[in-house]
Scaffold this motif. Structure first.
Motif, PDB file in Angstrom:
ATOM      1  N   ALA A 241      38.094 -60.677  60.977  1.00  0.00           N
ATOM      2  CA  ALA A 241      38.065 -60.118  59.305  1.00  0.00           C
ATOM      3  C   ALA A 241      36.833 -60.998  58.960  1.00  0.00           C
ATOM      4  N   PRO A 242      35.620 -60.406  58.541  1.00  0.00           N
ATOM      5  CA  PRO A 242      34.743 -61.283  57.923  1.00  0.00           C
ATOM      6  C   PRO A 242      35.018 -61.520  56.597  1.00  0.00           C
ATOM      7  N   ASP A 243      34.244 -61.966  55.485  1.00  0.00           N
ATOM      8  CA  ASP A 243      34.442 -62.278  54.175  1.00  0.00           C
ATOM      9  C   ASP A 243      34.994 -60.668  53.546  1.00  0.00           C
ATOM     10  N   VAL A 244      36.237 -60.769  52.728  1.00  0.00           N
ATOM     11  CA  VAL A 244      36.700 -59.664  52.441  1.00  0.00           C
ATOM     12  C   VAL A 244      36.626 -59.731  50.775  1.00  0.00           C
ATOM     13  N   GLY A 245      36.138 -58.687  50.418  1.00  0.00           N
ATOM     14  CA  GLY A 245      35.865 -58.620  48.805  1.00  0.00           C
ATOM     15  C   GLY A 245      37.235 -57.991  47.940  1.00  0.00           C
ATOM     16  N   GLY A 246      38.367 -58.682  48.296  1.00  0.00           N
ATOM     17  CA  GLY A 246      39.405 -58.188  47.809  1.00  0.00           C
ATOM     18  C   GLY A 246      40.355 -57.262  48.631  1.00  0.00           C
ATOM     19  N   GLY A 247      41.593 -57.663  48.398  1.00  0.00           N
ATOM     20  CA  GLY A 247      42.535 -56.516  49.111  1.00  0.00           C
ATOM     21  C   GLY A 247      43.671 -56.148  48.491  1.00  0.00           C
ATOM     22  N   PHE A 248      44.507 -56.899  47.628  1.00  0.00           N
ATOM     23  CA  PHE A 248      45.576 -56.618  46.824  1.00  0.00           C
ATOM     24  C   PHE A 248      46.626 -55.662  47.392  1.00  0.00           C
ATOM     25  N   GLY A 249      46.720 -55.322  48.485  1.00  0.00           N
ATOM     26  CA  GLY A 249      47.800 -54.682  49.246  1.00  0.00           C
ATOM     27  C   GLY A 249      47.137 -53.606  50.063  1.00  0.00           C
ATOM     28  N   VAL A 250      46.036 -52.820  49.544  1.00  0.00           N
ATOM     29  CA  VAL A 250      45.473 -51.744  50.285  1.00  0.00           C
ATOM     30  C   VAL A 250      45.152 -51.749  51.541  1.00  0.00           C
ATOM     31  N   LYS A 251      44.594 -53.193  51.860  1.00  0.00           N
ATOM     32  CA  LYS A 251      43.984 -53.393  53.189  1.00  0.00           C
ATOM     33  C   LYS A 251      45.183 -53.973  54.252  1.00  0.00           C
ATOM     34  N   ILE A 252      46.428 -53.957  53.725  1.00  0.00           N
ATOM     35  CA  ILE A 252      47.517 -54.525  54.720  1.00  0.00           C
ATOM     36  C   ILE A 252      47.620 -53.091  55.577  1.00  0.00           C
ATOM     37  N   MET A 253      47.566 -52.042  55.072  1.00  0.00           N
ATOM     38  CA  MET A 253      47.850 -50.732  56.129  1.00  0.00           C
ATOM     39  C   MET A 253      47.092 -50.911  57.415  1.00  0.00           C
ATOM     40  N   HIS A 254      47.926 -50.847  58.704  1.00  0.00           N
ATOM     41  CA  HIS A 254      47.103 -50.890  59.989  1.00  0.00           C
ATOM     42  C   HIS A 254      47.814 -50.003  60.732  1.00  0.00           C
ATOM     43  N   PRO A 255      47.140 -49.097  61.441  1.00  0.00           N
ATOM     44  CA  PRO A 255      45.738 -48.789  61.254  1.00  0.00           C
ATOM     45  C   PRO A 255      45.477 -47.825  60.093  1.00  0.00           C
ATOM     46  N   TRP A 256      44.536 -48.018  59.326  1.00  0.00           N
ATOM     47  CA  TRP A 256      43.874 -46.745  58.603  1.00  0.00           C
ATOM     48  C   TRP A 256      43.207 -45.799  59.752  1.00  0.00           C
ATOM     49  N   PRO A 257      43.088 -44.522  59.226  1.00  0.00           N
ATOM     50  CA  PRO A 257      42.510 -43.682  60.383  1.00  0.00           C
ATOM     51  C   PRO A 257      41.273 -44.083  60.962  1.00  0.00           C
TER      52      PRO A 257
END
Length: 814
Positions: A241-257
């Motif tokens: 994960a490089p620098d991540v400009g905010g997550g708030f939960g939406v980026k916990i899904m794995h894997p996204w398509p």
């Protein structure tokens, strides 16, 4: 003497790099990569009849065009259902590219790879998809009626159904002196990180190795999913994960398509491939949350004490169920807050709709539960004419009752057992901070000026630091630099600072000498991820345990060198010395040299570790059987259960008597996250959480029409609060350390968001004098409620009957 870092408001180590424009986000990578655009469904529910890609293939610069039939092996199978649960009766997930049908606007159908994104977008517009339209199911009430189905093999549109009960609700409710029933609604919303999702993949065909960079909250999850879908050995896949400009939960899904498709294409084409999400894609193909209809029936005595609580709610999980039923489970269990209802029954149905899928968003089911419970407490107070804080106080779990077992199973499958907290003390702090007992005088002064003001309150308990584990690795270099690695990812929470504070104290070194790496599977392949306010609890304790192992080894080596007992040594400012005799000392960096027997002297410091330097015991091996070279340690923290933070918020609002505009005048927070590592960072988390809570209470909603079209899929129409709409936030803290972990800490990431809708509803209700049962609320809706309340009052006066309490009209009646 080393200054203690734990508990100090240390400035964030990561900020200078980020605020000077030196951050490296996903789109800063892969400048030579081919780029991807997707053809996404413009329809909410349809069968795919035909896909004609010929027009796209004529575009110069197009590399490849893929549909589902091109996906070989597991990549073409359905995406995983990440968290199985016995309550799931019809778990359905989508494909990376739609196979036979589409179930929400924005579902990916075709992937176009081109030399750059512009060409890929142009080519995508030339692809023609023919559809056979199906009736869309939009909204919870429509789904519950089940006249039409989202999935033919999910009867009643029910994805999951769960009932939990403690005590005998039926008997207690029947004998309760008072009962009330409330119909409530929380509408669908979504988080809006500054940076959308993104993936960059590099395939090394010689080594058969995949390296993925993803703007994700769980690198190890993405790594495992890609390895499974591409049938690669796990050791051959890396995710960073490089620098991540905010997550708030939406980026916990794995894997996204896209996290499957981009690496798949990179291997297929033997070339770097990249995709970055644009804002409209984020609106229509990332995750939403919050949408629920709730029905609460409560039984209570003349003093307002809870005797029975019966809750039913219907949860909108969208078109698919990839993250299971974590959100409604959290609603069902965290609804209880700091109270003990004695008899509690909760039943939920998680329903499919032809809208974007639902996964956790900051708060993750807790704002809905808090709204239900706190609206209920206010209703009891109104019914009995008792002060709202008094009703809450009479129902609090008391400090001497900790640990307190609510008798339910939490989201981690373990008992819902509160480990610590002092709710009466928090309430006393909140009342003093907001001036609760003086508000009557303030209201009278405002009324004399023609103003309407109201005071609201909300209490919550938050399960934080859920398992199963997190790890930490600490390594002291011969220069004295301390490298710390954890698999936890970071999206701006200040992890590099708080973890450095913890390690600096444990090792007795300067915080400037500690360097933290997060979210890189090359450094820490075993990890879970960042969600559920677990960063400080899980990785904080893991790196503390690892640092303690390093400290113990350093003291052992130094004791041998100084010919003293380990118990006589201390570490301060990076130097190990004999207590009371500081001249007898050795630098930690020197101990790092001595910990690694060397054959070659690469620099001056290395000479001390080579075979002809100093005395040694020829009868002992250079590295003992139970030891290993280097001054480093690794450890994992795995808790038996979640630890429970808590807090209470209060707000004073003004509602304009003419325009119905709602303005927050004051916002006060009391927060208990156990032992505080860095109060400045905790304040920042609380402030950011309140800002998102204000958005959810007054502005943010996903507005679908009956055909499943998202009507406000841009920042032109989807309202978020500006700085001018977020009030100054006044905070105070209570520290009740958790007995469950070595550092006594509890999570803080979601606390600011959880009670805000409940608090604002409470304050508006106090200002207006009629119930608020649906959130978010706009000035137009408040205006309509005023007219309905006035009309009902006039009709009551004309008939001479007792008025029936007004409920807020909802788009979908519960």
């Amino acid at each position: 003497m080393t200054t203690r870092q734990f508990g100090a408001p240390v400035l964030r180590k990561e900020d200078p790099r980020l605020v000077t424009g030196n951050g490296r986000y996903l789109d800063d990578l892969g400048h030579d990569a081919w780029e991807v655009a997707f053809v996404r469904s413009p329809h909410a529910h349809a069968r795919i009849v035909d896909i004609d890609v010929d027009g796209a293939l004529d575009v110069d610069g197009v590399i490849a065009v893929y549909t589902h039939e091109d996906l070989d092996g597991p990549a073409g199978d359905r995406l995983p259902l990440l968290i199985p649960h016995p309550s799931i009766v019809a778990g359905r997930t989508g494909h990376a590219l739609a196979k036979d049908d589409v179930n929400h606007v924005g579902e990916a159908i075709v992937m176009v790879v081109a030399r750059d994104r512009y060409l890929a977008e142009d080519a995508a517009q030339r692809i023609v998809v023919t559809y056979d339209f199906l009736t869309p199911v939009v909204g919870i009430a429509t789904s519950r009626d089940a006249a039409d189905l989202v999935h033919d093999d999910a009867p009643g549109n029910v994805a999951a159904h769960l009932l939990q009960e403690v005590g005998n609700v039926e008997v207690a409710m029947a004998t309760a002196p008072h009962t009330l029933t409330l119909d409530l609604e929380i509408e669908r919303s979504a988080c809006m990180p500054m940076e959308g999702k993104g993936v960059h993949a590099h395939w090394d065909s010689d080594e058969q190795r995949m390296r993925i960079h993803s703007s994700t909250q769980t690198t190890t999850g993405v790594r495992a999913a890609v390895a499974a879908k591409l049938q690669l050995p796990l050791a051959q896949v890396e995710c960073i994960a490089p620098d991540v400009g905010g997550g708030f939960g939406v980026k916990i899904m794995h894997p996204w398509p896209e996290e499957v498709l981009i690496p798949w294409a990179a291997r297929k084409l033997d070339h770097d491939v990249k995709w970055t999400e644009d804002r409209r894609e984020h609106f229509t193909s990332s995750a939403h949350e919050r949408g629920q209809l709730q029905q609460v029936t409560v039984g209570f005595d003349d003093d307002g004490r809870l005797l029975a609580l019966d809750v039913k709610f219907w949860h909108d999980n969208g078109a698919y169920l990839p993250y299971g039923v974590i959100v409604p489970i959290i609603t069902a269990t965290q609804l209880l807050g700091p109270y003990k209802p004695q008899n509690y029954r909760v039943e939920f149905w998680s329903l499919y709709t032809n809208t974007v899928l639902v996964t956790p968003y900051r708060g993750a089911g807790r704002p809905q539960g808090c709204f239900a419970m706190e609206r209920t407490m206010d209703a009891i107070a109104a019914e009995l004419g008792i002060d709202r804080t008094e009703v809450r106080s009479r129902n609090f779990i008391q400090p001497e009752e900790m640990p307190y077992d609510q008798g339910l199973l939490f989201q981690d499958g373990r008992p819902l057992k509160y480990d610590s907290g002092d709710f009466p003390a928090s309430l006393a702090k909140l009342k003093a901070l907001v001036g609760w007992d003086d508000f009557t005088a303030y209201r009278q002064e405002a009324e004399a000026q023609g103003r309407k003001v109201g005071l609201g309150i909300g209490c919550y308990v938050e399960g934080t630091g859920v398992g199963p584990y997190e790890g930490g690795h600490v390594h002291v270099e011969t220069s004295g630099r301390v490298n710390v690695a954890t698999g936890l990812t970071t999206q701006g929470q200040g992890h590099q600072t708080i973890l450095a504070q913890i390690v600096a104290d444990e090792l007795g070194v300067s915080i400037e000498d500690v360097f933290v790496t997060t979210g890189d599977t090359r450094r820490m392949p075993y990890a879970v991820g960042t969600f559920a306010s677990r960063g400080a609890v899980m990785s904080g304790n893991a790196v503390a345990l690892a640092a303690r192992a390093v400290r113990a080894k350093a003291l052992r080596i130094a004791a041998d060198a100084l010919e003293v007992s380990e118990a006589d040594l201390q570490i301060e400012d990076g130097t190990i010395s004999v207590k009371g005799a500081p001249h007898a000392s050795i630098a930690l960096s020197t101990v790092a040299v001595m910990s690694n027997p060397l054959r070659y002297a690469f620099d001056e410091s290395a000479k001390a570790a080579t075979q002809f330097a100093g005395a040694f015991d020829p009868d002992k091996p250079p590295v003992a059987d139970d030891d290993e070279p280097g001054l480093e340690g690794k450890d994992f923290y795995s808790p038996t259960q979640a630890t429970f933070a808590n807090g209470m918020h209060a707000a004073i609002v003004e509602t304009d008597p003419v325009t119905a505009e709602i303005r927050i005048l004051r916002y006060c927070v009391i927060h208990d996250c156990g032992t505080v590592v860095n109060p400045m960072i905790v304040e920042g988390q609380v402030h950011g959480g309140v800002a998102q809570g204000v958005g959810g209470a007054l502005y943010e909603r996903m507005a679908y029409d009956e055909t499943g079209q998202l009507l406000n899929a841009s920042f032109m129409d989807f309202l978020i609060p500006y700085a001018s709409e977020v009030p100054h936030i006044e905070t105070d803290h209570l520290e009740t350390p958790s007995p469950l972990n070595p550092l006594g800490i509890k999570g803080a990431g979601e606390a600011g968001t959880i009670p805000v809708s409940a608090v604002i509803a409470s304050a508006i209700e106090d200002a207006e004098g009629f119930p608020i049962r649906s959130m978010p609320i706009s000035p137009t809706e408040l205006w309509d409620l005023r007219r309905e309340h006035a009309a009902a009052a006039a009709a009551t006066a004309a008939s001479g009957t007792t008025p029936t309490p007004t409920t807020t009209p909802t788009q979908e009646s519960a």
